[in-house]
Design a protein around this motif. Structure first.
Motif, short mmCIF file in Angstrom:
data_model
loop_
_atom_site.label_atom_id
_atom_site.label_comp_id
_atom_site.label_asym_id
_atom_site.label_seq_id
_atom_site.Cartn_x
_atom_site.Cartn_y
_atom_site.Cartn_z
N THR A 15 0.83 -1.22 0.00
CA THR A 15 0.00 0.00 0.00
C THR A 15 0.86 1.26 0.00
O THR A 15 1.96 1.29 0.57
CB THR A 15 -0.90 0.07 1.26
OG1 THR A 15 -0.09 0.26 2.42
CG2 THR A 15 -1.75 -1.17 1.41
N GLY A 16 0.31 2.30 -0.59
CA GLY A 16 0.93 3.61 -0.47
C GLY A 16 0.75 4.12 0.95
O GLY A 16 1.53 4.96 1.42
N ALA A 17 -0.25 3.62 1.64
CA ALA A 17 -0.56 4.10 2.99
C ALA A 17 0.53 3.75 4.00
O ALA A 17 0.73 4.47 4.98
CB ALA A 17 -1.90 3.52 3.45
N ALA A 18 1.26 2.65 3.77
CA ALA A 18 2.29 2.24 4.74
C ALA A 18 3.38 3.31 4.83
O ALA A 18 3.83 3.67 5.92
CB ALA A 18 2.89 0.90 4.34
N ARG A 19 3.75 3.86 3.69
CA ARG A 19 4.83 4.88 3.74
C ARG A 19 4.30 6.19 4.30
O ARG A 19 5.06 7.01 4.83
CB ARG A 19 5.49 5.07 2.38
CG ARG A 19 4.52 5.64 1.39
CD ARG A 19 5.04 5.73 0.00
NE ARG A 19 3.87 6.03 -0.82
CZ ARG A 19 3.90 6.43 -2.04
NH1 ARG A 19 5.03 6.57 -2.66
NH2 ARG A 19 2.80 6.68 -2.70
N ILE A 20 2.99 6.43 4.15
CA ILE A 20 2.41 7.62 4.79
C ILE A 20 2.51 7.45 6.31
O ILE A 20 2.80 8.39 7.05
CB ILE A 20 0.93 7.83 4.38
CG1 ILE A 20 0.79 7.89 2.86
CG2 ILE A 20 0.34 9.07 5.05
CD1 ILE A 20 1.50 9.04 2.18
#
Ligand code: BES
Ligand code: ZN
Ligand code: ZN
Length: 461
Positions: A340-345
């Motif tokens: 997910t892109g959310a993990a790096r957020i």
């Protein structure tokens, strides 16, 4: 698979490197000749981490190099040196001032900083070499670096040269080299062998999808299964990504790269485990036979999944692979994925986010990650968020209804395909350095690799 490490040398004549922390500075300075004292002061040498200063002898040759370090040693303290010091061989002259573990980390950091991806462009310069202290485990040092380099190389290789068949060929060569077995289920055979979601995600590509299945080691040993997301390019599918979001999607096989690199490290270091590696390798392409938003897929395990977004493809291919991993009831399952892109957020680009259904295991991983300076951080499998990916017409939806907690909902989605009793760690990683920093050149990056290896070593040897 394993490249030669040109950043190390056995050369006898080596220039001494003095690593100096703030608390040792005055004593060090006092031990120097008056000329060197004047030189160091004239060059404004201070003990700021990684700052270095060449010190000449009376002939103008380099007598030694002083390098600033923190009292608590940082893995990357020497990482800039291989590419910035004049060519030649160096040795840590005051290694007795540090623990063996610290000298190991410093040498590893030297090697990580020396990496260059030179498959398509010649190296810009040779690197300065370190003569590694005899006290440290050189075999392990080389194995960890080779695994990291391999992972970086695989991620950096453009999608056109790193499609499912290329991953398959690499897996075959790993199996041959370490006397393992490699089985591959390719194309429509995925349907006959009941991997419907791997097939659905990969079928629009001219490079047929496949499940790569590697096995190593005696069956009486504890069984560990690694699963890696091998999306060789993630265009998003029919829910196509914008150009900016697609640009680095060659890295979406980063999970596969990690499990191959980790397997190589485990095998080189001969950990006493029975190892299985599963890689669902696909290209998430746009095509007339691509799976659609709104389709309902029946997974290997039997749960039906409504496709809310074809760009949430990683969880689909992993779900089928994880179901297969659980079927053998291994002692431990670890998956790596650029999910997910959310993990790096949530954790930024330098921390490996992970989830686990086993608190003791997660605690051991946390400890290992700190010990080897491979930053990793646990996120919660917060069960209430399961409501965020329910579907009215299927058992699950692959894309949550909320724009929050994307890494958690993706992890919970995967958990729906796991058996509860199997200890499991799920890594959601960036696998890429978007900007350069000490020891971390732009491009593919191994994250959580050494933490997991340390965990496995503690648990099984
Ligand atoms: N491969 C991406 C995740 C990703 C994006 C990792 C950018 C690292 C950097 C994944 O397949 C994806 O596109 N996930 C979507 C899921 C969404 C559609 C529910 C995401 O994270 O936006
Ligand atoms: Zn995607
Ligand atoms: Zn993806």
């Amino acid at each position: 698979m394993s490249q030669e490490l040109t950043c190390f040398s056995e050369q006898v004549a080596a220039t001494p490197l003095y690593l100096i922390s703030d608390d040792k500075w005055l004593t060090f300075l006092a031990s120097q000749t008056p000329t060197h004292q004047v030189w160091l002061n004239a060059n404004n040498f201070c003990t700021k981490v990684s700052q270095w200063c060449l010190v000449p002898n009376s002939d103008g040759q380099v007598a030694c190099v002083c390098v600033g370090v923190d009292a608590a040693i940082d893995l990357y303290a020497l990482s800039d040196l291989a590419s910035s010091l004049p060519l030649g061989t160096y040795v840590i002259a005051n290694s007795d001032d540090f623990s063996v573990a610290d000298v190991y980390l410093l040498s590893l950091g030297w090697g990580l900083g020396a990496y260059q991806f030179n498959r398509y462009k010649k190296a810009s310069r040779a690197c300065a070499q370190l003569k590694v202290a005899a006290s440290i485990d050189q075999v392990k040092l080389h194995a960890e670096l080779q695994a990291s380099y391999w992972i970086r190389d695989l991620i950096n290789t453009p999608a056109a040269d790193m499609m499912p068949q290329h991953l398959g060929a690499l897996a075959e060569s790993l199996a041959t080299h370490y006397h393992g077995q490699c089985q591959q289920i390719i194309g429509d055979d995925l349907l006959t062998h009941n991997y419907p979601m791997i097939h659905a995600v990969g079928r629009a590509s001219i490079h047929p999808p496949r499940l790569i299945d590697l096995r190593f080691g005696a069956i009486h040993l504890p069984k560990v299964t690694l699963v890696g997301k091998g999306v060789c390019f993630d265009s998003g599918g029919l829910d196509i990504k914008p150009a900016s979001g697609m640009l680095f999607m060659k890295k979406d096989m980063g999970g596969a790269a990690h499990v191959l690199g980790l397997a190589q490290l485990i095998l080189q270091q001969q950990l006493p485990i029975c190892l299985r590696v599963l890689i669902p390798a696909v290209e998430n392409a746009v095509g007339s036979n691509a799976f659609h938003p709104g389709d309902i897929l029946t997974s290997r395990q039997g749960l039906t999944v409504e496709i809310g977004n074809t760009d949430a493809e990683g969880r689909l291919v992993l779900a089928d692979a994880l179901s297969e991993a659980c079927a053998e009831n291994p002692d431990l399952i670890i998956d790596f994925s650029t999910l997910t892109g959310a993990a790096r957020i949530a954790v930024g680009t330098e921390i490996a986010a992970y989830f686990s259904n086993d608190d003791a295991l997660a605690g051991a991983l946390q400890q290992a990650s700190e010990q080897v300076q491979d930053p990793s951080w646990r996120l919660p499998l917060f069960q209430h968020y399961k409501r965020l990916f329910t579907s009215k017409i299927a058992d699950l939806n692959n894309a949550g209804s909320s724009s929050y907690a994307g890494a958690i909902t993706a992890a919970l989605f995967l958990q729906a395909f796991m058996t509860d009793q199997t200890s499991w760690i799920h890594f959601d990683i960036m696998a890429f350095n978007p900007v350069p920093s000490r020891g971390k050149p732009v491009g593919g990056e191994a994250m959580g690799l050494r933490a997991v290896f340390e965990l496995l070593k503690e648990r099984y040897s």
